[in-house]
Write a protein that holds these residues in place. Structure first.
Motif, mmCIF file in Angstrom:
data_model
loop_
_atom_site.group_PDB
_atom_site.id
_atom_site.type_symbol
_atom_site.label_atom_id
_atom_site.label_comp_id
_atom_site.label_asym_id
_atom_site.label_seq_id
_atom_site.Cartn_x
_atom_site.Cartn_y
_atom_site.Cartn_z
ATOM 1 N N ILE A 408 0.732 -1.283 -0.129
ATOM 2 C CA ILE A 408 0.204 0.111 -0.004
ATOM 3 C C ILE A 408 0.979 1.441 0.108
ATOM 4 N N GLY A 409 1.598 1.123 0.818
ATOM 5 C CA GLY A 409 2.773 2.667 0.681
ATOM 6 C C GLY A 409 3.561 2.740 -0.367
ATOM 7 N N VAL A 410 3.968 1.566 -1.084
ATOM 8 C CA VAL A 410 4.559 1.760 -2.353
ATOM 9 C C VAL A 410 3.627 2.321 -3.249
ATOM 10 N N VAL A 411 2.346 1.607 -3.400
ATOM 11 C CA VAL A 411 1.407 2.046 -4.409
ATOM 12 C C VAL A 411 1.042 3.584 -4.309
ATOM 13 N N HIS A 412 0.800 4.030 -2.911
ATOM 14 C CA HIS A 412 0.475 5.437 -2.564
ATOM 15 C C HIS A 412 1.575 6.477 -3.181
ATOM 16 N N ILE A 413 3.007 6.102 -2.787
ATOM 17 C CA ILE A 413 3.775 6.881 -3.304
ATOM 18 C C ILE A 413 4.274 6.838 -4.650
ATOM 19 N N VAL A 414 4.007 5.724 -5.332
ATOM 20 C CA VAL A 414 4.235 5.777 -6.755
ATOM 21 C C VAL A 414 3.205 6.477 -7.656
ATOM 22 N N LEU A 415 2.051 6.709 -7.017
ATOM 23 C CA LEU A 415 0.787 7.315 -7.569
ATOM 24 C C LEU A 415 1.038 8.905 -7.288
ATOM 25 N N ALA A 416 1.785 9.406 -6.036
ATOM 26 C CA ALA A 416 2.092 10.629 -6.004
ATOM 27 C C ALA A 416 3.204 10.910 -6.895
ATOM 28 N N ASN A 417 4.155 10.244 -7.262
ATOM 29 C CA ASN A 417 5.084 10.496 -8.301
ATOM 30 C C ASN A 417 4.519 10.503 -9.726
ATOM 31 N N LEU A 418 3.479 9.626 -10.011
ATOM 32 C CA LEU A 418 3.188 9.514 -11.561
ATOM 33 C C LEU A 418 2.205 10.860 -11.654
ATOM 34 N N MET A 419 1.556 11.301 -10.739
ATOM 35 C CA MET A 419 0.666 12.538 -10.847
ATOM 36 C C MET A 419 1.678 13.634 -11.055
ATOM 37 N N ARG A 420 2.863 13.536 -10.109
ATOM 38 C CA ARG A 420 3.454 14.952 -10.411
ATOM 39 C C ARG A 420 4.345 14.996 -11.846
ATOM 40 N N ALA A 421 4.827 13.687 -12.132
ATOM 41 C CA ALA A 421 5.242 13.724 -13.562
ATOM 42 C C ALA A 421 4.176 14.162 -14.607
ATOM 43 N N TRP A 422 3.070 13.639 -14.504
ATOM 44 C CA TRP A 422 1.968 14.173 -15.581
ATOM 45 C C TRP A 422 1.810 15.706 -15.415
ATOM 46 N N HIS A 423 1.912 16.144 -14.288
ATOM 47 C CA HIS A 423 1.639 17.592 -14.402
ATOM 48 C C HIS A 423 3.129 18.540 -14.768
ATOM 49 N N GLU A 424 4.210 17.914 -14.472
ATOM 50 C CA GLU A 424 5.309 18.812 -14.920
ATOM 51 C C GLU A 424 5.450 18.937 -16.210
ATOM 52 N N LYS A 425 6.608 19.861 -16.357
ATOM 53 C CA LYS A 425 6.556 20.392 -17.681
ATOM 54 C C LYS A 425 8.107 20.281 -18.484
ATOM 55 N N THR A 426 9.056 20.121 -17.266
ATOM 56 C CA THR A 426 10.618 20.345 -17.694
ATOM 57 C C THR A 426 10.815 18.519 -17.691
ATOM 58 N N PRO A 427 11.889 18.376 -18.419
ATOM 59 C CA PRO A 427 12.646 16.843 -18.321
ATOM 60 C C PRO A 427 12.696 16.415 -17.135
ATOM 61 N N SER A 428 13.327 17.207 -16.165
ATOM 62 C CA SER A 428 13.604 16.857 -14.683
ATOM 63 C C SER A 428 12.646 16.646 -13.961
ATOM 64 N N GLY A 429 11.541 17.642 -14.184
ATOM 65 C CA GLY A 429 10.365 17.444 -13.162
ATOM 66 C C GLY A 429 9.579 16.127 -13.788
ATOM 67 N N ARG A 430 9.287 15.874 -14.757
ATOM 68 C CA ARG A 430 8.976 14.512 -15.498
ATOM 69 C C ARG A 430 9.612 13.258 -15.040
ATOM 70 N N PHE A 431 10.794 13.131 -15.309
ATOM 71 C CA PHE A 431 11.718 11.841 -15.253
ATOM 72 C C PHE A 431 12.194 11.711 -14.004
ATOM 73 N N GLN A 432 12.559 12.531 -13.144
ATOM 74 C CA GLN A 432 12.912 12.226 -11.768
ATOM 75 C C GLN A 432 11.729 11.201 -11.005
ATOM 76 N N PRO A 433 10.243 12.006 -11.143
ATOM 77 C CA PRO A 433 9.244 11.050 -10.293
ATOM 78 C C PRO A 433 9.298 9.560 -11.171
ATOM 79 N N ILE A 434 9.374 9.421 -12.530
ATOM 80 C CA ILE A 434 9.446 8.267 -13.073
ATOM 81 C C ILE A 434 10.551 7.255 -12.310
ATOM 82 N N GLY A 435 11.618 7.910 -12.309
ATOM 83 C CA GLY A 435 12.715 7.249 -11.769
ATOM 84 C C GLY A 435 12.577 6.654 -10.488
#
Length: 597
Positions: A408-435
């Motif tokens: 549950i913890g991993v899913v919750h934090i992964v969801l947070a990072n995916l939402m952040r990556a979706w709304h970011e516009k810079t390469p760093s902002g998008r790919f760091q959360p994916i990483g």
């Protein structure tokens, strides 16, 4: 779930019309004012002379246990007189209650001595009487040498001793402090108590009579605050010669309404789009079912205007976390019953209705997890029963529960990072959360899939994720050796968050720990109650029931606190830490206050 797009509104008019424009915009109630000049810091939210005293008087009347039907028309209402009467009543009633308490204490002290009247000091040679109530166990410590004393009464537990002395004996003269009987007889004290009790009843009736003005008083307070808000707004406009400018943020879908309002007021309007330099307030808008999520989000942090709205995710996850922590079907059904019985108390405001809907879902979640773990007020159903077959989770199976909570913890934090990556516009902002998603999922696969293909792929995912985070550590351009070195430093600094993701995932273990603690406490209460019932025949049943009621009430209270605190904490600390980038300011419309019965 969305953050409402805003537009900057400029209303330009003649200075003589400013008060009219402010009143109209306040009635419109949809503009977030932008201060163009600094208002006076000394300006109170409520005008002096009315505000604090009137607020105190209104609170006193509203909190009265006995209420009269409220007057809704101001005929015969005099603000200063009602406020003064209410505050005078409050002061007199408090003083009367204190006097009653003092008399009650004096009567309890004097009553064992009976009706006692003191003689004139000259008649007994200026000797005074000093009274002591000595427990039977301390009677042997009384030393009669050099003292004139008499035991005037004695029962099974204590002795009543009168000591004759011109001055108060020292503290160590007797084994107990003296009783302050005073100079007034018992009959006189009881008479004073009777008069004070009658006076208290009259004051309570007077308070009840005054409660009829509570609605009109609230209206006057709201009007006073509205006037103060307009005064502050008038100080924050830009005035030049005979022209003023009122600037505010508004919803883009209300532009037509604002233009119509401005045309009716005879003022010019100018609309500006949000620029990169602007920091607009954040207005969250969700479907009715998810509105309470906005309150949960803004309780800790309002997301920035250019960020995303996490209300729906926070709402759903909070409901799930709360149910996992409280995890008892009996508790959930009992609280649902209480919510149903007191449902009308939530209907008075929009906030109350939102809280009611959320509370219902919290208790449904508690009931569902209680059924899944087989806990009904701490009692587990037989395994071969219908309820026993519904039990799919075993809280005492530590290994399984750890895997579930960490997942549950991993899913919750992964969801947070995916939402952040979706709304970011810079390469760093998008790919760091994916990483970081790859790191979290890889760590979970390594833990869960030991000895399987997932266990082998897990470390690969972790390494790939760390390489992604390090490579996209920043958006710094590399055009020299110095900038290249700084880019490497940025990547290493970004990788330092691996400690955070590890500790944040482990934080979700509290869901299992608190749920197990609540279930274990419920079982302990039941066990203790059963032991008391068998240990004390007859009256033991009454004691057992008392222990059950008090014990489970305490456990429910602890569960409510833990569910709210820790369920919300996992959202606003762990989830926000990975999902949100900026903190914004909430949208506060300039509008009139509401007054409700």
């Amino acid at each position: 779930m969305s953050i409402v797009p805003l537009v900057k509104v400029n209303l330009v008019g003649i200075l003589d019309d400013k008060d009219k424009v402010l009143q109209a915009t306040q009635e419109f109630g949809a503009l977030h004012l932008i201060p163009l000049t600094s208002a006076q810091k000394e300006l109170e939210a409520v005008p002096a002379g009315r505000g604090r005293e009137a607020t105190e008087a209104l609170r006193w009347l509203v909190n009265s246990a006995a209420q009269r039907r409220p007057m809704t028309h101001p005929d015969g209402f005099q603000l200063d007189q009602v406020v003064a009467s209410a505050l005078e009543n409050k002061k007199a009633l408090k003083e009367c209650e204190d006097r009653l308490a003092r008399l009650d204490r004096r009567i309890r002290d004097v009553e064992p001595w009976g009706e006692f009247n003191f003689s004139d000091l000259a008649e007994i040679g200026d000797y005074r009487l000093w009274f002591y109530v000595v427990p039977a166990g301390k009677l042997s410590q009384v030393n009669p040498d050099g003292k004139i004393l008499e035991v005037v009464h004695r029962d099974k537990y204590r002795s009543y001793i009168v000591l004759l002395s011109p001055d108060e004996p020292p503290a160590d003269a007797m084994p107990v402090p003296r009783t302050h009987v005073g100079t007034e007889a018992l009959s006189k004290l009881k008479h004073q108590y009777e008069l004070a009790a009658i006076e208290l009843e009259e004051l309570e009736l007077q308070r009840q009579v005054l409660t009829k003005w509570r609605f009109v008083l609230a209206q006057n307070l709201a009007a006073a605050r509205d006037l103060s808000a307009r005064h502050r707004a008038s100080l924050e406009t830009a005035d030049a010669d005979r022209v003023f400018v009122l600037q505010a943020w508004a919803r883009t879908d209300q532009v037509a309404e604002i233009e119509e309002l401005a045309a009716g007021l005879g003022v010019a309007t100018l609309f500006d789009e949000v620029s990169d330099k602007d920091r607009p307030p954040t207005l969250l808008e969700n479907r009715k079912a998810m509105e309470a999520g906005e309150d949960l989000v803004e309780f800790y942090q309002t997301p920035g205007y250019r960020d995303w709205d996490p209300s729906a995710i926070v709402y759903v996850s909070f409901v799930i976390f709360f149910g996992m922590i409280m995890t008892d079907a009996g508790y959930g059904l009992l609280m649902l019953l209480l919510l149903f019985l007191f449902r009308k108390r939530f209907e008075g405001s929009a906030l109350g209705r939102r809280m009611f809907r959320m509370s219902v879902w919290l208790m449904v979640s508690t009931t569902a997890f209680g059924v899944a773990t087989g806990s009904y007020f701490g009692v587990a159903p037989p395994e071969d029963s219908f309820l026993g077959h519904l039990k799919v989770l075993h809280l005492k199976d530590v290994d399984t529960m750890m895997k579930i909570t960490l997942t549950i913890g991993v899913v919750h934090i992964v969801l947070a990072n995916l939402m952040r990556a979706w709304h970011e516009k810079t390469p760093s902002g998008r790919f760091q959360p994916i990483g970081w998603c790859l790191v979290a999922l890889g760590g979970l696969a390594t833990f869960l899939g030991q000895g399987t293909l997932f266990g082998t792929a897990g470390p690969v995912s972790v390494v790939l994720g760390l390489l992604t985070v390090g490579f996209f550590g920043s958006d710094r351009k590399v055009d020299s050796v110095t900038s290249g070195g700084m880019r490497i430093f940025d990547g290493l600094a970004a990788l330092a968050r691996i400690v955070n993701i590890f500790s944040d995932v482990l934080s979700y273990m509290r869901l299992f720990a608190l749920g197990l603690a609540a279930a274990s406490l419920a079982e302990t209460i039941n066990s203790l109650s059963g032991q008391l019932n068998h240990a004390v025949p007859g009256v033991g049943l009454l004691i057992a029931i008392t222990v059950l009621v008090i014990g489970h009430a305490i456990n429910i209270g602890l569960g409510l606190i833990a569910g709210c605190v820790h369920g919300l904490r996992l959202n606003v600390i762990e989830f926000f830490n990975w999902g949100l980038k900026d903190e914004g300011t909430p949208f506060r419309p300039f509008k009139k206050e509401e007054t409700r019965l």
